[in-house]
Design a protein around this motif. Structure first.
Motif, PDB file in Angstrom:
ATOM      1  N   ASP A   1       1.449  -2.446   7.452  1.00  0.00           N
ATOM      2  CA  ASP A   1       1.090  -3.536   6.541  1.00  0.00           C
ATOM      3  C   ASP A   1       0.028  -4.435   7.185  1.00  0.00           C
ATOM      4  O   ASP A   1      -0.955  -4.815   6.549  1.00  0.00           O
ATOM      5  CB  ASP A   1       2.331  -4.385   6.200  1.00  0.00           C
TER       6      ASP A   1
ATOM      7  N   ASP B   1       2.284   4.956   0.842  1.00  0.00           N
ATOM      8  CA  ASP B   1       2.411   5.824   2.013  1.00  0.00           C
ATOM      9  C   ASP B   1       1.362   6.925   2.034  1.00  0.00           C
ATOM     10  O   ASP B   1       1.044   7.466   3.098  1.00  0.00           O
ATOM     11  CB  ASP B   1       3.779   6.515   2.004  1.00  0.00           C
TER      12      ASP B   1
ATOM     13  N   SER C   1      -4.946   4.414   6.846  1.00  0.00           N
ATOM     14  CA  SER C   1      -4.543   3.757   8.092  1.00  0.00           C
ATOM     15  C   SER C   1      -3.763   4.787   8.905  1.00  0.00           C
ATOM     16  O   SER C   1      -3.328   5.807   8.374  1.00  0.00           O
ATOM     17  CB  SER C   1      -3.678   2.540   7.805  1.00  0.00           C
TER      18      SER C   1
ATOM     19  N   GLU D   1      -3.444  -2.748   7.594  1.00  0.00           N
ATOM     20  CA  GLU D   1      -4.076  -2.488   6.292  1.00  0.00           C
ATOM     21  C   GLU D   1      -4.645  -3.773   5.686  1.00  0.00           C
ATOM     22  O   GLU D   1      -5.559  -3.721   4.859  1.00  0.00           O
ATOM     23  CB  GLU D   1      -3.055  -1.827   5.354  1.00  0.00           C
ATOM     24  N   GLN D   2      -4.112  -4.907   6.128  1.00  0.00           N
ATOM     25  CA  GLN D   2      -4.580  -6.181   5.574  1.00  0.00           C
ATOM     26  C   GLN D   2      -5.547  -6.902   6.511  1.00  0.00           C
ATOM     27  O   GLN D   2      -6.121  -7.929   6.148  1.00  0.00           O
ATOM     28  CB  GLN D   2      -3.371  -7.094   5.283  1.00  0.00           C
TER      29      GLN D   2
ATOM     30  N   ARG E   1       6.380   0.154   9.951  1.00  0.00           N
ATOM     31  CA  ARG E   1       5.996  -0.239   8.574  1.00  0.00           C
ATOM     32  C   ARG E   1       5.323  -1.611   8.573  1.00  0.00           C
ATOM     33  O   ARG E   1       4.298  -1.820   7.925  1.00  0.00           O
ATOM     34  CB  ARG E   1       7.236  -0.283   7.668  1.00  0.00           C
ATOM     35  N   ARG E   2       5.896  -2.524   9.345  1.00  0.00           N
ATOM     36  CA  ARG E   2       5.297  -3.855   9.456  1.00  0.00           C
ATOM     37  C   ARG E   2       3.896  -3.752  10.065  1.00  0.00           C
ATOM     38  O   ARG E   2       2.962  -4.427   9.656  1.00  0.00           O
ATOM     39  CB  ARG E   2       6.192  -4.775  10.301  1.00  0.00           C
TER      40      ARG E   2
ATOM     41  N   MET F   1       0.839  -1.204   0.000  1.00  0.00           N
ATOM     42  CA  MET F   1       0.000   0.000   0.000  1.00  0.00           C
ATOM     43  C   MET F   1       0.875   1.256   0.000  1.00  0.00           C
ATOM     44  O   MET F   1       1.967   1.287   0.563  1.00  0.00           O
ATOM     45  CB  MET F   1      -0.899   0.011   1.242  1.00  0.00           C
TER      46      MET F   1
ATOM     47  N   ARG G   1      -1.260   6.608   4.511  1.00  0.00           N
ATOM     48  CA  ARG G   1      -0.856   6.423   5.910  1.00  0.00           C
ATOM     49  C   ARG G   1      -0.799   7.775   6.625  1.00  0.00           C
ATOM     50  O   ARG G   1      -0.241   8.749   6.118  1.00  0.00           O
ATOM     51  CB  ARG G   1       0.508   5.721   5.969  1.00  0.00           C
TER      52      ARG G   1
ATOM     53  N   SER H   1      -6.554   0.735  10.807  1.00  0.00           N
ATOM     54  CA  SER H   1      -7.147   1.456   9.692  1.00  0.00           C
ATOM     55  C   SER H   1      -8.272   2.318  10.244  1.00  0.00           C
ATOM     56  O   SER H   1      -8.823   2.038  11.325  1.00  0.00           O
ATOM     57  CB  SER H   1      -7.701   0.476   8.656  1.00  0.00           C
TER      58      SER H   1
END
Lengths: 360, 360
Positions: free
Chosen positions: B135, B3, B110, B138-139, B131-132, B1, B6, B204
């Motif tokens: 991710d 940035d 998110s 977002e999923q 960052r992890r 996704m 974010r 999110s």
């Protein structure tokens, strides 16, 4: 004798580094309201002598850099009553200048010379004692010093040993002593023969001039040569030129310890030279927690026996301090056990090494 | 996704009374350069997230009284990125506002929510961990909290117990705990199952909105009813009217402890909430005498283990202090053993009783 012939010389040129940072080069001890009374030590000194001499007869000896402070704190005195020393030369040249100036105004004058940074309480007794002293020095070719009746074996003061009594409360001086150790100080106090040397002197102008001529002619020669300019507009030029050329020496070494006509009046008023934080603590009112707060706002917890010297409206909050000095002067904060106050001089040196003159 | 979807929400409304007087109502902890780096904790928080989100996607939630301070310290962000709360209502209403605002800008967004007054070192690891986390949220319909790997049995923090692992470094949350006593804290740390609750959250916008609707509908009802005014000129009026009417409750109580889709990412970057002078001392560089000087000028003698927090160019001279806080904020000076810092709150109260709001 009439009060009109009596003069008071207030010495006000000290820099008071022992109270750093509360006392600073720019605002020495004598200019500070040290007791939180609303009057500085200088103002208290001035107030005290007004019962003894006309206010026109007060001279303030100070350093050129403090003239504005003196004017501000003593607005009642005229500019010509402030004698600005162009250099620091200890007490003998300072007193000589005052004596020759007063002599030019009034050859019959007598004078008291007093520091401006000491604490005296019991003004009625002070006035009575000093009046007796004036009477004595006006009737005798005498150099008189005041000896404070000691209340403890203080090791921080010099002592005066009395000799033969010449009148009630008036004796010949047998010896001046250096600061004794504790054992000797106890012997001094127990003997009843030793009194604290307060550095307060009385004499007629003619007596002190004669003494200078006998024991410190290198000083009196300068002033005798300038007798005709004293108390004239030309005096300033003479002082600017010759005062810095004077030897730097105390009146004690230059005159008092050599002269044969030296007397002591033993007095009982309460006196402290406020020379240390410890003596300031001892002489100040304490709150319920035995802290001295110097009129600042303090919230203290688990704290006893401290002295808080903080400028302005600042709030001091302390927990867990016993026997400390907390002194804040805006740009410098000192927190130090009172028992180690002798190291403050070293701290001032260290501050100078690390930061230059900024915090002096 | 990308940035671009974010967002970062920096919570910046605290008043930080535990660091009084260094931190004041008018200048709370997050606005102070606490580590002497030249950047305040808020600025460090902002700098840190710029590697993660576009600067346009940073929102700062603060109290109306601190808007000018935020603008001054973060001149790069636009006025509409500063959300001024008209009243203090704890974290849940604050986060709801941020979520509905961001949702009006970008429904796919998110977000990370972070305090502004904590210390994080090891930015590379932080960025990698976050960052992890992005991710993951977002999923997944997940409410994610960051769990700091504990380095000592700290009793001042809440802990998160991890449950089943769902991905490397990502677990279901088993329990949130209150601050433990020392014995329990040791058990926590030894078990390897407990992590410090840093109050950093990720989700999110749709996930957190749904969670509000399920567990705090009294808050979400207000914001859902105003969906069409969010991110419009009418938003301000809505906030002025409805925000103060929100219940004052933390996001932990309102949502995290009730929701079933709560996860923790266990992270290893160095973190401190800097909640106490002790933790500030622990996290700050020390000089040769083990004193923390916070960039002020200090001359210390016989003094170890102290923290000196003094504004400006002031010189601090101390002798004979061990383990003290010396905090000076111009009009208030605090000298207090670090071991008694929990009593500072009482001191602030006492100052209020004696002197009103003057020194708060």
């Amino acid at each position: 004798m009439n009060d009109q012939h009596r003069y008071c010389v207030i010495m006000c040129g000290g820099i008071g580094s022992r109270f750093w940072p509360y006392s600073r080069t720019a605002l020495p001890k004598q200019f500070i309201d040290f007791m939180g009374t609303g009057r500085s030590l200088l103002q208290m000194s001035y107030d005290r002598v007004l019962a003894l001499v006309p206010k026109e007869n007060v001279l303030v000896m100070t350093n050129a850099m403090y003239v504005d402070l003196v004017r501000e704190q003593l607005p009642d005195i005229a500019p010509e009553q402030i004698l600005a020393e162009p250099a620091r030369r200890n007490t003998a040249p300072c007193i000589a200048w005052a004596a020759w100036r007063i002599g030019a105004i009034d050859p019959q004058a007598s004078m008291i010379v007093t520091p401006s940074d000491h604490l005296i309480t019991g003004e009625r007794l002070f006035v009575e004692n000093v009046r007796r002293g004036f009477d004595f020095v006006e009737q005798n070719e005498a150099l008189l010093t005041l000896g404070i009746t000691p209340t403890r074996p203080e090791t921080g003061y010099g002592y005066i040993q009395v000799g033969d009594e010449v009148a009630p409360g008036l004796n010949k001086v047998k010896t001046f002593t250096e600061k004794p150790d504790l054992e000797l100080a106890k012997v001094f106090v127990d003997s009843g023969e030793f009194f604290w040397n307060a550095g307060i002197f009385m004499w007629s102008v003619s007596s002190i001039k004669n003494a200078f001529r006998l024991y410190a002619p290198e000083i009196s020669d300068k002033f005798d040569a300038a007798s005709d300019v004293m108390n004239t507009p030309a005096e300033r030029e003479f002082i600017e030129r010759e005062f810095p050329a004077c030897v730097s020496i105390s009146i004690d070494y230059a005159v008092m310890e050599k002269a044969r006509n030296v007397y002591v009046e033993t007095v009982k008023f309460a006196w402290s030279d406020l020379g240390t934080w410890g003596s300031l603590y001892d002489n100040s009112p304490k709150n319920a927690e035995t802290n001295v707060t110097q009129n600042c706002n303090v919230l203290s917890y688990n704290s006893r026996g401290n002295i808080f010297a903080v400028r302005g409206e600042k709030l001091v909050v302390v927990d867990g301090l016993e026997g400390y000095i907390v002194a804040d002067a805006g740009d410098v904060l000192l927190v130090c056990p009172m028992s180690r106050e002798q190291s403050i001089k070293q701290m001032v040196n260290d501050a100078k090494i690390h930061f230059g003159d900024k915090y002096l």
